[in-house]
Design a protein around this motif. Structure first.
Motif, PDB file in Angstrom:
ATOM      1  N   VAL A 270       0.846  -1.190   0.000  1.00 36.19           N
ATOM      2  CA  VAL A 270       0.000   0.000   0.000  1.00 36.19           C
ATOM      3  C   VAL A 270       0.883   1.242   0.000  1.00 36.19           C
ATOM      4  O   VAL A 270       1.662   1.468   0.924  1.00 36.19           O
ATOM      5  CB  VAL A 270      -0.930  -0.012   1.243  1.00 36.19           C
ATOM      6  CG1 VAL A 270      -1.759   1.263   1.306  1.00 36.19           C
ATOM      7  CG2 VAL A 270      -1.821  -1.247   1.230  1.00 36.19           C
ATOM      8  N   ILE A 273      -3.445   5.985   1.130  1.00 38.37           N
ATOM      9  CA  ILE A 273      -4.909   5.829   1.227  1.00 38.37           C
ATOM     10  C   ILE A 273      -5.532   7.207   1.044  1.00 38.37           C
ATOM     11  O   ILE A 273      -5.002   8.208   1.545  1.00 38.37           O
ATOM     12  CB  ILE A 273      -5.299   5.219   2.591  1.00 38.37           C
ATOM     13  CG1 ILE A 273      -4.617   3.838   2.735  1.00 38.37           C
ATOM     14  CG2 ILE A 273      -6.811   5.091   2.734  1.00 38.37           C
ATOM     15  CD1 ILE A 273      -4.770   3.190   4.080  1.00 38.37           C
ATOM     16  N   LYS A 280     -13.308   5.194  -0.287  1.00 37.26           N
ATOM     17  CA  LYS A 280     -11.954   5.219   0.275  1.00 37.26           C
ATOM     18  C   LYS A 280     -11.063   4.386  -0.642  1.00 37.26           C
ATOM     19  O   LYS A 280     -11.309   3.184  -0.845  1.00 37.26           O
ATOM     20  CB  LYS A 280     -11.974   4.630   1.691  1.00 37.26           C
ATOM     21  CG  LYS A 280     -10.721   4.976   2.467  1.00 37.26           C
ATOM     22  CD  LYS A 280     -10.779   4.409   3.864  1.00 37.26           C
ATOM     23  CE  LYS A 280     -11.109   5.487   4.868  1.00 37.26           C
ATOM     24  NZ  LYS A 280     -11.001   5.011   6.253  1.00 37.26           N
ATOM     25  N   VAL A 282      -7.520   2.687  -1.726  1.00 34.90           N
ATOM     26  CA  VAL A 282      -6.221   2.183  -1.284  1.00 34.90           C
ATOM     27  C   VAL A 282      -5.366   2.035  -2.534  1.00 34.90           C
ATOM     28  O   VAL A 282      -5.676   1.235  -3.418  1.00 34.90           O
ATOM     29  CB  VAL A 282      -6.373   0.816  -0.580  1.00 34.90           C
ATOM     30  CG1 VAL A 282      -5.002   0.199  -0.295  1.00 34.90           C
ATOM     31  CG2 VAL A 282      -7.161   0.973   0.708  1.00 34.90           C
ATOM     32  N   VAL A 284      -2.086   0.908  -4.452  1.00 36.13           N
ATOM     33  CA  VAL A 284      -1.002  -0.070  -4.262  1.00 36.13           C
ATOM     34  C   VAL A 284       0.048   0.067  -5.366  1.00 36.13           C
ATOM     35  O   VAL A 284      -0.211   0.679  -6.417  1.00 36.13           O
ATOM     36  CB  VAL A 284      -1.555  -1.521  -4.226  1.00 36.13           C
ATOM     37  CG1 VAL A 284      -2.540  -1.682  -3.077  1.00 36.13           C
ATOM     38  CG2 VAL A 284      -2.220  -1.890  -5.557  1.00 36.13           C
ATOM     39  N   ASN A 305      -5.483  -8.591   3.644  1.00 34.46           N
ATOM     40  CA  ASN A 305      -4.437  -7.749   4.229  1.00 34.46           C
ATOM     41  C   ASN A 305      -3.570  -8.629   5.125  1.00 34.46           C
ATOM     42  O   ASN A 305      -3.894  -8.852   6.291  1.00 34.46           O
ATOM     43  CB  ASN A 305      -5.077  -6.615   5.035  1.00 34.46           C
ATOM     44  CG  ASN A 305      -4.021  -5.694   5.636  1.00 34.46           C
ATOM     45  OD1 ASN A 305      -2.829  -5.908   5.453  1.00 34.46           O
ATOM     46  ND2 ASN A 305      -4.470  -4.671   6.345  1.00 34.46           N
ATOM     47  N   TYR A 316     -13.232  -0.664   0.961  1.00 32.47           N
ATOM     48  CA  TYR A 316     -12.246   0.063   0.148  1.00 32.47           C
ATOM     49  C   TYR A 316     -12.436  -0.251  -1.334  1.00 32.47           C
ATOM     50  O   TYR A 316     -12.905  -1.326  -1.698  1.00 32.47           O
ATOM     51  CB  TYR A 316     -10.818  -0.382   0.491  1.00 32.47           C
ATOM     52  CG  TYR A 316     -10.425  -0.284   1.940  1.00 32.47           C
ATOM     53  CD1 TYR A 316     -10.005   0.922   2.479  1.00 32.47           C
ATOM     54  CD2 TYR A 316     -10.416  -1.415   2.757  1.00 32.47           C
ATOM     55  CE1 TYR A 316      -9.593   1.010   3.807  1.00 32.47           C
ATOM     56  CE2 TYR A 316     -10.013  -1.336   4.082  1.00 32.47           C
ATOM     57  CZ  TYR A 316      -9.602  -0.129   4.598  1.00 32.47           C
ATOM     58  OH  TYR A 316      -9.195  -0.053   5.914  1.00 32.47           O
ATOM     59  N   ILE A 318      -9.636  -0.964  -4.103  1.00 40.02           N
ATOM     60  CA  ILE A 318      -8.186  -1.205  -4.192  1.00 40.02           C
ATOM     61  C   ILE A 318      -7.762  -0.849  -5.618  1.00 40.02           C
ATOM     62  O   ILE A 318      -8.242  -1.476  -6.580  1.00 40.02           O
ATOM     63  CB  ILE A 318      -7.838  -2.681  -3.895  1.00 40.02           C
ATOM     64  CG1 ILE A 318      -8.500  -3.143  -2.597  1.00 40.02           C
ATOM     65  CG2 ILE A 318      -6.326  -2.877  -3.869  1.00 40.02           C
ATOM     66  CD1 ILE A 318      -8.004  -2.490  -1.349  1.00 40.02           C
ATOM     67  N   ILE A 337      -6.788  -1.293   6.654  1.00 43.77           N
ATOM     68  CA  ILE A 337      -5.535  -1.146   5.888  1.00 43.77           C
ATOM     69  C   ILE A 337      -4.864   0.176   6.245  1.00 43.77           C
ATOM     70  O   ILE A 337      -5.521   1.216   6.358  1.00 43.77           O
ATOM     71  CB  ILE A 337      -5.845  -1.170   4.367  1.00 43.77           C
ATOM     72  CG1 ILE A 337      -6.460  -2.521   3.960  1.00 43.77           C
ATOM     73  CG2 ILE A 337      -4.585  -0.902   3.547  1.00 43.77           C
ATOM     74  CD1 ILE A 337      -6.916  -2.606   2.510  1.00 43.77           C
ATOM     75  N   LYS A 338      -3.516   0.125   6.359  1.00 39.02           N
ATOM     76  CA  LYS A 338      -2.752   1.369   6.551  1.00 39.02           C
ATOM     77  C   LYS A 338      -1.576   1.377   5.555  1.00 39.02           C
ATOM     78  O   LYS A 338      -1.240   0.315   4.982  1.00 39.02           O
ATOM     79  CB  LYS A 338      -2.287   1.511   7.999  1.00 39.02           C
ATOM     80  CG  LYS A 338      -1.501   0.352   8.509  1.00 39.02           C
ATOM     81  CD  LYS A 338      -1.188   0.507   9.983  1.00 39.02           C
ATOM     82  CE  LYS A 338      -0.287  -0.601  10.491  1.00 39.02           C
ATOM     83  NZ  LYS A 338      -0.442  -1.933   9.905  1.00 39.02           N
ATOM     84  N   PRO A 339      -0.959   2.537   5.332  1.00 41.97           N
ATOM     85  CA  PRO A 339       0.160   2.584   4.391  1.00 41.97           C
ATOM     86  C   PRO A 339       1.240   1.567   4.762  1.00 41.97           C
ATOM     87  O   PRO A 339       1.474   1.291   5.943  1.00 41.97           O
ATOM     88  CB  PRO A 339       0.682   4.023   4.534  1.00 41.97           C
ATOM     89  CG  PRO A 339      -0.512   4.799   4.982  1.00 41.97           C
ATOM     90  CD  PRO A 339      -1.306   3.874   5.858  1.00 41.97           C
TER      91      PRO A 339
END
Ligand code: PLP
Length: 381
Positions: A270, A273, A280, A282, A284, A305, A316, A318, A337-339
């Motif tokens: 990721v 975000i 939202k 995400v 990648v 994840n 999300y 993606i 999910i986070k960076p």
């Protein structure tokens, strides 16, 4: 089975994006396929277009697979890996005369789907044995782009032309194979059986016939609640048909997806975000240059994840980082999910790397094989 822990370790060692293949899953699928059809004589010609990695081809060769190739480059690679000419079939679409010459000079059996190619071979290689790819004019398959045997598909010879072909070839060449491939992602065994039935009906009109090649199309599970195709019923159907015809025929299959799809994972990282007007996103470090199936076929690939698998799920989109709308998944619920999290895109062993490109001048992913607990970098550079 590859665990999330092993996937994470590989992402740390080799970086992302990276394709990972589980050799034990390929073996499991191969033996499953072989056993289901064990009541009659059959050959498994792996459709190498699904995944052309040489180490993966070598693994399938050791298991006893033969090859179905669709280009001269694929034939060359199969020969390089050590497959024998007699174990390679060639099912091209609109081949050039150079490509036909290449196959003939290398003693590769061609499944002809166009009359111009048949005429060329008859003129230049009299006495040769060939296969005919038939278009049975029925539409099945998971998506119109992978339905290859409907009346408006470019593939195969229409049934109405078979009389003409028989008169025209007389005994100048031998048709020893009739072939169909009706599409990919076929859910229902009876759809496959209906196409195969059309081929069985032609047997009496082709005295030199030794093989019926029933192609592939076997659906695998993409969504957790997907149903896998019922191969047992299909096998029984084929066995009954073979019992009805008074001739010794070997059945050929050309599975691609069934053998390698579930063995493959694409790991992506990721980058960031973003909250849009409604969604939202995400973002990648990948895109349709690495895995085009979601964008081209609207294919569903489960995404997990693996950095944070057990958290509360959020919704999300993606997306990739190409200058395109390259969305892997819409409105998908995934554990928070986070960076820098690593996401595993599942079922990526077939038509993943083999359909990848360097669009936007971005590099292709590495390829890793996990076999018996050991990790091998099998990237072909
Ligand atoms: C001629 C032919 N044989 C076999 C296959 C393999 O199909 P699958 O990956 O669905 O098994 C394909 C795929 O499109 C094909 O075109």
């Amino acid at each position: 089975m590859i665990t999330s822990q092993i996937l994470l370790e590989i992402s740390q060692k080799y970086g992302t994006p990276v394709y990972i293949y589980d050799a034990s899953k390929i073996r499991e699928q191969y033996y499953k396929f072989q056993n289901v059809f064990s009541s009659f004589s059959h050959e498994i010609h792996y459709a190498m277009k699904a995944n052309e990695n040489i180490y993966l081809l070598d693994l399938l060769k050791k298991l006893g697979a033969k090859i179905d190739a669709v280009s001269t480059e694929e034939i060359q690679r199969a020969l390089q890996v050590g497959f024998l000419s007699k174990d390679i079939t060639y099912t091209p679409s609109f081949p050039s005369t150079n490509e036909l010459d290449f196959a003939m000079e290398n003693n590769i059996k061609i499944h002809i789907g166009e009359i111009y190619a048949l005429e060329y071979i008859m003129k230049n290689y009299p006495g040769i044995s060939l296969g005919l790819r038939i278009n049975p004019a029925n539409s099945i398959g998971g998506n119109q782009k992978i339905a290859t045997a409907h009346a408006d598909s470019k593939f195969g010879i229409p049934l109405k032309d078979l009389n003409y072909i028989r008169e025209f070839i007389q005994d100048k060449i031998k048709i020893d194979t009739l072939h169909i491939h009706t599409g990919s992602d076929v859910k229902s065994w009876s759809d496959l059986a209906n196409s195969a039935q059309i081929l069985f009906e032609q047997v009496k009109d082709f005295p030199d016939l030794k093989y019926l090649d029933l192609g592939s199309g076997f659906k695998v599970k993409y969504k957790p609640d997907d149903v896998e195709i019922d191969l047992e019923s299909y096998a029984k159907f084929i066995e009954n048909q073979l019992n009805k015809i008074n001739k010794k025929i070997v059945i050929q299959f050309e599975p691609g997806k069934f053998l390698v799809s579930e063995a493959g994972y694409l790991l992506v990282k990721v980058n960031g975000i973003k909250q849009g007007y409604r969604k939202k996103f995400v973002g990648v470090n990948s895109g349709f240059h690495h895995l085009i199936r979601p964008m081209y076929y609207d294919a569903y690939h489960e995404i997990v994840n693996i950095s944070n698998p057990q958290d509360i799920a959020e919704t999300y989109d993606i997306v990739g980082q190409l200058c395109e709308e390259d969305t892997f998944a819409y409105n998908r619920e995934i554990s928070k999910i986070k960076p820098d999290d690593v996401l595993a895109v599942k079922n990526a062993g077939a038509y993943g790397f083999s359909m990848s490109s360097e669009y936007n001048l971005r590099n292709k992913p590495k390829e890793i094989m996990v076999d018996d607990g050991k990790i091998y970098d099998i990237s072909v550079t």
